[in-house]
Enzyme design. Structure first.
Site, short mmCIF file in Angstrom:
data_model
loop_
_atom_site.label_atom_id
_atom_site.label_comp_id
_atom_site.label_asym_id
_atom_site.label_seq_id
_atom_site.Cartn_x
_atom_site.Cartn_y
_atom_site.Cartn_z
N SER A 127 6.26 4.83 4.49
CA SER A 127 6.86 4.78 5.83
C SER A 127 8.20 4.05 5.78
CB SER A 127 5.92 4.14 6.84
OG SER A 127 5.81 2.74 6.67
N THR B 280 0.88 4.15 1.65
CA THR B 280 1.31 4.72 2.93
C THR B 280 2.34 3.83 3.60
OG1 THR B 280 -0.87 5.74 3.18
CG2 THR B 280 0.50 5.65 5.14
N CYS B 281 2.14 2.53 3.55
CA CYS B 281 3.10 1.60 4.16
C CYS B 281 4.45 1.69 3.45
CB CYS B 281 2.56 0.18 4.10
SG CYS B 281 1.01 -0.07 4.97
N ALA B 282 4.42 1.71 2.14
CA ALA B 282 5.66 1.83 1.37
C ALA B 282 6.37 3.13 1.70
CB ALA B 282 5.34 1.73 -0.13
N THR C 252 0.86 -1.19 0.00
CA THR C 252 0.00 0.00 0.00
C THR C 252 0.89 1.23 0.00
OG1 THR C 252 -0.16 0.24 2.40
CG2 THR C 252 -1.77 -1.22 1.34
#
Length: 168
Positions: free
Chosen positions: A63, A59-61, A57
């Site tokens: 971070s 946002t995860c990437a 995703t």
């Protein structure tokens, strides 16, 4: 149990993050080479636990990218990026993105980490993945800082997490 939102819709975790000042729970995770490691294996270093639902995703990437950039500047510190993604997906992502300053770990085998840290979703469309959270540990494994991101699509507060490291 913590309540967070996914695009405004409430979802819940199994519990709450460890309390500031407490000893971090130990849990076994899987490295990208499929070997086992545990949180206790990192004692002697400051540790940032960057926890998220899935590397696939945006946002995860982001971070992982952000902590990868920040980690290059930190002394005696390791950033552990933890999800239930298979180690193969984590390796693919890091190779494609040139990620070299963080360590990817997976909780896919038994979910023990997510349960121990109270951050696995107990309901909603992402159950039983991990919620987005950051936990910072000192060299002895004590919790210095926690953030349970209230809206899962939002990024964590990188600055606050890194400042907790500087104050340690």
């Amino acid at each position: 149990m913590a309540t967070v939102t996914l695009k405004g819709n409430e979802i819940h975790t199994l519990g709450n993050l460890p309390a500031q000042g407490s000893m971090a729970p130990n849990a076994t995770l899987t490295k990208t080479d499929l070997s086992a490691t545990s949180i206790a294996d990192y004692k002697g270093k400051k540790v940032v636990l960057n926890i998220f639902p899935s590397i696939d995703t945006g946002t995860c990437a982001q971070s992982v990218r952000q902590f990868n950039e920040e980690a290059a500047e930190l002394d005696n510190t390791v950033v552990l990026c933890i999800s239930k993604d298979l180690p193969f997906a984590q390796t693919r992502f890091c190779g494609a993105e040139g990620i070299e300053n963080v360590e990817m770990l997976s909780d896919f085998k038994d979910g023990n980490f997510g349960t121990s840290y109270g951050l696995s979703f107990s309901d909603g469309p992402l159950a039983p993945l991990h919620s987005r959270a950051v936990v910072v540990l000192n060299e002895q494994g004590n919790v210095l800082y926690t953030e349970q991101v209230p809206e899962i699509v939002d990024e964590p507060n990188y600055k606050a997490a890194l400042e907790a490291l500087m104050d340690a």
